[in-house]
Design an enzyme around this catalytic site. Structure first.
Site, short mmCIF file in Angstrom:
data_model
loop_
_atom_site.label_atom_id
_atom_site.label_comp_id
_atom_site.label_asym_id
_atom_site.label_seq_id
_atom_site.Cartn_x
_atom_site.Cartn_y
_atom_site.Cartn_z
N GLU A 101 0.85 -1.20 0.00
CA GLU A 101 0.00 0.00 0.00
C GLU A 101 0.88 1.25 0.00
OE1 GLU A 101 -3.28 -0.37 2.85
OE2 GLU A 101 -3.16 1.77 3.20
N ASP A 103 0.20 5.30 0.62
CA ASP A 103 -0.90 6.14 1.12
C ASP A 103 -0.64 7.63 1.17
OD1 ASP A 103 -2.51 4.03 2.02
OD2 ASP A 103 -1.37 3.88 3.88
N GLU A 105 -3.04 10.47 3.05
CA GLU A 105 -4.27 10.69 3.81
C GLU A 105 -4.29 12.13 4.27
OE1 GLU A 105 -6.01 6.76 6.02
OE2 GLU A 105 -4.38 7.79 7.02
N HIS A 118 -0.77 12.93 5.75
CA HIS A 118 -0.17 11.74 6.36
C HIS A 118 0.23 10.81 5.22
CE1 HIS A 118 -0.35 8.39 9.41
NE2 HIS A 118 -0.68 7.68 8.34
N THR A 119 1.43 10.24 5.27
CA THR A 119 1.85 9.27 4.24
C THR A 119 2.33 7.99 4.91
OG1 THR A 119 4.16 10.04 4.17
CG2 THR A 119 2.62 11.13 2.69
N ASP A 194 -12.64 10.08 15.87
CA ASP A 194 -12.08 9.44 17.06
C ASP A 194 -10.55 9.57 17.11
OD1 ASP A 194 -12.21 7.81 14.78
OD2 ASP A 194 -12.06 5.97 15.96
N GLY A 199 -5.47 14.27 17.43
CA GLY A 199 -5.57 12.99 18.12
C GLY A 199 -6.98 12.65 18.60
N ARG A 273 9.69 5.59 19.92
CA ARG A 273 8.98 4.47 19.33
C ARG A 273 9.92 3.29 19.01
NH1 ARG A 273 5.56 5.36 13.79
NH2 ARG A 273 5.04 3.17 13.36
#
Ligand SMILES: *[C@@H]1O[C@H](CO)[C@@H](O)[C@H](O)[C@H]1NC(C)=O
Length: 285
Positions: A101, A103, A105, A118-119, A194, A199, A273
């Site tokens: 995919e 993306d 967005e 957003h990618t 949501d 966020g 992260r």
């Protein structure tokens, strides 16, 4: 002799016309509205497509063709005004649990606050490769061109011909690369209040519904996958240059300008992260 020379530009012109006729899109030929019960519409003889979202449902479309590599342009004009809570997704995807995919967005926002672009890139079912940007213009005031170049060496996301992200083939360090599964183009407009805006803090204002996003000037130079084989638009070698395209020095500088000034998140620098170290493709430049 003179007449022979004179005919060259004419032949060339006729040829370019053929190429552009063959690939300038008509939404009726290239796409199907797949959900939304009438909320997605193809208008102006196939030159314009609109998706809408209201409290009951969003809407979406997908390409008729499946592609295995391509350079795909689409112009989008995003939901104007208070678009908080809405998400417009525009992406390439294959099917199944180990899907690939690519993306884009667009996460809506309150009036005057910037959209977040957003990618992400998934290969063999694995994503988690987010980069997010703000844009250097208001994406709701007019149409802008969002492009995906996908060839065997790299994926380049561009906005109005300015590259914003490059994802290189990193098979040399053990990272799967999308190259064996044909993808369709998908787009949808839906409610994601949501999580989408700050966020999930800011909810969709349904008093502003219906929300509308518009699409035009679809253009694909691509290899079309059909009956187990791929055929590229190979009328002229120059028409397939995208299959080996890479960023030249000017484009590299543009990419750096965007990444320095407009990138708001990069998984490759998110130390919290990845306490054990960044994913291997992050080291491939
Ligand atoms: C919305 O606007 C805020 C404030 O400028 C910004 O931090 C955020 O990135 C914007 N986008 C989204 C989707 O929340």
């Amino acid at each position: 002799m003179a007449s022979h020379l004179n005919s060259i530009p004419i032949v060339f012109f006729a040829f370019s016309l053929l190429v552009s006729l063959a690939f300038a899109g008509n939404f009726h030929n290239d796409f199907d509205i797949t959900w939304g019960d009438g909320r997605g519409k193809i208008l102006n003889n196939g030159q314009l497509l609109t998706l809408t979202l209201d409290k009951t449902s969003g809407s979406g479309f997908q390409s008729r063709n499946e592609y295995l590599f391509g350079k795909i342009d689409m112009q989008l004009k995003l939901v104007p005004g208070n678009s908080a809570g809405t998400v417009t997704a525009y992406y390439l995807s294959s099917q199944g649990p180990t899907h690939d995919e690519i993306d884009f967005e667009f996460l809506g926002n309150l009036s005057g606050d910037p959209y977040t672009l957003h990618t992400n890139v998934f290969s063999q079912g694995k994503g988690g490769r987010e980069q997010q940007f703000h844009l250097w213009f208001d994406p709701t005031a007019d149409f802008h061109t969002y492009s995906i170049l996908w060839n065997p060496q790299r994926i380049i996301f561009s906005v109005d011909n300015t590259p914003i992200r490059e994802f290189k083939n990193a098979e040399s360090v053990g990272v799967a690369y999308p190259k064996n599964q044909a993808m369709r183009i998908y787009s949808s407009l839906w409610n994601a209040d949501d999580w989408a805006t700050r966020g999930g803090l800011i909810k969709t204002d349904w008093s502003k519904a219906p929300f509308t996003a518009s699409y035009r000037n679809f253009n694909a130079k691509a290899c079309i996958w059909s009956s187990g084989r791929s055929s590229c638009n190979s009328n002229a070698p120059s028409n397939n240059a995208w299959l080996n395209e890479e960023l030249d020095a000017t484009s590299q500088q543009r990419l750096q300008w965007v990444q320095k000034n407009y990138m708001i998140y990069n998984y490759c620098t998110d130390a919290k992260r990845f306490p054990q170290g960044y994913p291997p493709e992050c080291a491939i430049h």
